[in-house]
Design a protein around this motif. Structure first.
Motif, short mmCIF file in Angstrom:
data_model
loop_
_atom_site.label_atom_id
_atom_site.label_comp_id
_atom_site.label_asym_id
_atom_site.label_seq_id
_atom_site.Cartn_x
_atom_site.Cartn_y
_atom_site.Cartn_z
N GLN A 1 0.82 -1.21 0.00
CA GLN A 1 0.00 0.00 0.00
C GLN A 1 0.86 1.26 0.00
O GLN A 1 0.41 2.32 0.40
CB GLN A 1 -0.94 -0.01 1.20
CG GLN A 1 -2.01 -1.09 1.11
CD GLN A 1 -2.94 -1.11 2.30
OE1 GLN A 1 -2.53 -0.93 3.44
NE2 GLN A 1 -4.22 -1.33 2.03
N ASP B 1 1.47 -4.84 5.05
CA ASP B 1 1.67 -3.40 5.15
C ASP B 1 1.10 -2.90 6.48
O ASP B 1 0.12 -3.46 6.98
CB ASP B 1 0.96 -2.69 3.99
CG ASP B 1 1.56 -1.33 3.66
OD1 ASP B 1 1.51 -0.43 4.52
OD2 ASP B 1 2.09 -1.17 2.54
N THR B 2 1.71 -1.85 7.03
CA THR B 2 1.16 -1.21 8.22
C THR B 2 -0.04 -0.34 7.90
O THR B 2 -0.81 0.03 8.79
CB THR B 2 2.22 -0.31 8.88
OG1 THR B 2 2.66 0.65 7.91
CG2 THR B 2 3.40 -1.11 9.38
N GLY B 3 -0.19 0.05 6.64
CA GLY B 3 -1.29 0.92 6.25
C GLY B 3 -1.07 2.38 6.55
O GLY B 3 -2.02 3.18 6.48
N PRO C 1 -5.04 -6.80 13.40
CA PRO C 1 -4.52 -7.35 12.16
C PRO C 1 -5.57 -8.11 11.37
O PRO C 1 -6.45 -8.76 11.93
CB PRO C 1 -3.43 -8.32 12.65
CG PRO C 1 -3.87 -8.70 14.02
CD PRO C 1 -4.57 -7.51 14.59
N ALA D 1 -4.35 -1.33 16.04
CA ALA D 1 -4.59 -1.78 14.67
C ALA D 1 -4.83 -3.27 14.68
O ALA D 1 -3.89 -4.06 14.68
CB ALA D 1 -3.41 -1.44 13.77
N ALA E 1 -2.35 -6.58 7.74
CA ALA E 1 -1.95 -5.32 8.36
C ALA E 1 -1.08 -5.65 9.57
O ALA E 1 -1.58 -5.98 10.65
CB ALA E 1 -3.18 -4.53 8.79
#
Length: 349
Positions: free
Chosen positions: A9, A31-33, A342, A340, A51
């Motif tokens: 991303q 991706d961490t976003g 996952p 966050a 994530a």
């Protein structure tokens, strides 16, 4: 081939994922976003993904993949200079850890996104992959360390490849405005001025994001003997240009713009011209985008998609965007998401 694409991303990953899928590969992202919402125009069609922070990847999450393409990093020199230790923690230590886990999981190919900035102040002569590495920023130094550490993992069952990309340019739906051509075109579109803060003399090798994607795709299918534990410069000699030459291409691409070389930041010590023949010989790879064509593409897309000053100076510039995420409580001081949940990876097919 089943491929894990870290940083899917991000600026390059958003261009690369559809190229890999079109070539017939099954692509899963990681991706961490941090930049998932940094989109100019329509939201991209992302592959399924996880994530997860690069520092928290597990061997179970890597099981079932034939290859890992590792793009994810804190990407650029100003960001690395603000907090070098975080840059080393993510770009160096977490990257080497990822390679070790990939090897433990039975992944066969590990394609690492390195950079031509490892050559540092190389002067006017064309540098090959055998040239001395003279990194002068934490970002470039972290790349050198990863190459050294991951090369030690190579064997008959684990093939690392180091793709030393020239400075990227070109449009991506998840834009970056803090790389030289993208920045000069954006500033010109918004202000009518092509503004160069250095004296314009440093050499820069440039390569389009789509050409980078093609190089990684070529490494997925190349014979192991041709790529195992090798570094390849990715780009084309035609795009070895001075910053002043790059700026002149922007003037031609943005109607009514004018060139201003202020020299206020002094001479940039990073200057290097690069030989890209090894990738042509070993991979049959040819970068096709010129800087002039890339400047025209960027000017066209910026105008059509309504680029704003806030987009340009904040959302699409790495350092202020990450600082905003910190200030709003999304990230902590170590550049971790505070909350966050996952997502789950799709099961191997």
């Amino acid at each position: 081939m089943r491929v894990l694409l870290t940083g899917h991303q991000g600026y390059l990953g958003t261009v690369m994922a559809p190229v890999l899928r079109a070539a017939g590969h099954e692509v899963v992202g990681l991706d961490t976003g941090f930049f998932a919402d940094c989109v100019l125009g329509r939201l991209p069609d992302d592959p399924p993904g996880l994530a997860v922070d690069l520092r928290d990847v597990t061997v179970e999450q890597l099981t079932g993949f034939d290859a890992v393409i590792h793009l994810a990093a804190l990407s650029n020199d100003p960001l690395g200079a603000v907090d070098p230790e975080i840059t080393y923690a993510i770009n160096h230590h977490a990257s080497v850890r990822l390679a070790r886990l990939a090897k433990d999981a039975g992944v066969q190919r590990f394609l690492y996104a390195s950079t031509c900035s490892v050559y540092g102040a190389a002067g006017d002569e064309l540098v090959t992959e055998d040239a001395p590495l003279r990194p002068i920023t934490p970002y470039a130094e972290s790349k050198v360390r990863v190459e050294d550490n991951v090369a030690a993992l190579a064997d008959d069952d684990f093939t690392p490849v180091f793709l030393r990309n020239a400075t990227a340019f070109g449009f991506s739906p998840r834009l970056r405005a803090d790389i030289v051509l993208n920045n000069l075109v954006g500033y010109a579109v918004l202000t009518g001025e092509v503004k160069v803060l250095s004296d314009g003399t440093p050499w820069r090798p440039l390569v389009h994001a789509a050409d980078i994607a093609d190089a990684f795709a070529a490494c997925l299918t190349a014979p192991v003997a041709a790529i195992n534990c090798r570094a390849f410069n990715i780009g084309t000699e035609a795009n070895n240009l001075t910053v002043a030459d790059i700026a002149k291409a922007v003037v031609d691409a943005v109607p009514g713009s004018r060139l201003s070389i202020t020299g206020e930041s002094g001479a940039d010590p990073r200057s290097y011209r690069v030989d890209f023949s090894a990738a042509r010989s070993a991979l049959g790879y040819h970068a096709t985008w010129t800087v002039a064509a890339g400047a025209e593409q960027l000017s066209r897309e910026y105008t059509a998609r309504g680029l704003t000053s806030d987009d340009f100076f904040r959302r699409f510039t790495r350092l202020p965007h990450l600082e905003k995420l910190r200030q709003t409580g999304v990230l902590d001081a170590s550049m971790r998401r505070i909350s966050a949940p996952p997502a789950e990876l799709p099961a191997p097919s």
